[in-house]
Enzyme design. Structure first.
Site, PDB file in Angstrom:
ATOM      1  N   HIS A  82       0.833  -1.204   0.000  1.00  0.00           N
ATOM      2  CA  HIS A  82       0.000   0.000   0.000  1.00  0.00           C
ATOM      3  C   HIS A  82       0.866   1.252   0.000  1.00  0.00           C
ATOM      4  O   HIS A  82       2.090   1.187  -0.001  1.00  0.00           O
ATOM      5  CB  HIS A  82      -0.943  -0.003   1.212  1.00  0.00           C
ATOM      6  N   CYS A  91       3.089  -4.737   6.728  1.00  0.00           N
ATOM      7  CA  CYS A  91       2.879  -4.644   5.284  1.00  0.00           C
ATOM      8  C   CYS A  91       4.150  -4.156   4.586  1.00  0.00           C
ATOM      9  O   CYS A  91       5.175  -3.892   5.219  1.00  0.00           O
ATOM     10  CB  CYS A  91       1.729  -3.684   4.990  1.00  0.00           C
TER      11      CYS A  91
END
Length: 256
Positions: free
Chosen positions: A140, A148
């Site tokens: 992202h 992440c």
């Protein structure tokens, strides 16, 4: 009074337009990137492969070319990833995952709080065979990570748009290779004392196949290990914890 109302209405309309017009998931690919695809003999609709390397914080996008092989299109800097070299083990360990994954349209997230994102597909059947847990592991924007792989907003705009266009081209998925480092013999030797060495040697089988053929290897899981380029097209998926077929069973089980 009438002028004040007109001004207020105009402000309200502008605010609504800004909200309704937030079409970030459909922003066109930059012309320079399309030109780069053409220069290597590819196009937005062609299949793609994404490779990430933790140690050097790099994300590569590869595209299939008119020759049928894949060529490197562009390398992006990973703004931030979490934890250390090695796989994700459990929910809450703040570790970015490693392994081979397939990203499908259903894993795309156009309404992300981190500009745009897509789920990497963790846990896959390999992770599940080892009892590994974790949710919402994404690539992202916004340069923030708690497990992440975070890119800049500008970077995720392009990567997301390339994924969108490859799906529009009729491709049902793209391969995602999440790697600790470039899987060279020198890097493997430098990390020979790691408890993750057996896992990385297994990943290296897949990266070696990609580098030798410039084709994304097919993968499956049996005996709790990745098997690459072994299944015939349309063959039944393997039991990830079950025995490999005799022709595949060349691995001595180790602790991944």
């Amino acid at each position: 009074m009438r002028i004040a109302c007109v001004i207020l209405a105009a402000i309200s309309l502008a605010a609504c337009s800004q909200f309704v017009g937030d079409n970030r998931q459909n922003v066109p690919l930059p012309k320079a990137l399309i030109d780069r695809m053409a220069a290597i003999g590819s196009s937005p609709s062609e299949p793609m492969v994404v490779r990430l390397f933790k140690e050097t914080s790099e994300l590569e996008v590869w595209k299939r070319t008119t020759s049928g092989s894949y060529a490197l299109l562009k390398t992006y800097e990973i703004c931030k990833w979490s934890g250390a070299l090695g796989p994700k083990i459990r929910e809450g360990d703040y570790q970015s995952p490693e392994g081979f994954y397939d990203v499908t349209p259903g894993l795309m997230n156009p309404k992300s709080s981190y500009w745009l994102s897509f789920n990497v597909g963790f846990p896959n059947k390999f992770d599940q065979a080892w009892g590994r847990t974790g949710t919402n592991l994404m690539i992202h924007g916004d340069c923030k990570s708690v497990g992440c792989y975070a890119m800049t907003d500008e970077g995720i705009k392009e990567i997301y748009a390339m994924a969108r266009e490859t799906f529009k081209g009729g491709n049902r998925s793209f391969q995602l290779q999440l790697l600790p480092f470039r899987m060279s013999e020198a890097n493997m030797a430098a990390n020979a004392a790691s408890p993750h060495l057996a896992f990385w040697e297994n990943l290296k089988e897949g990266t070696d196949a990609f580098e030798a053929t410039r084709q994304p290897p097919t993968w499956d899981v049996c005996e709790r290990r990745y098997i690459f380029n072994k299944g015939a097209p349309g063959s039944q998926p393997l039991d990830p914890s079950g025995a490999c077929p005799v022709s595949m069973s060349t691995f001595q089980a180790g602790a991944f």
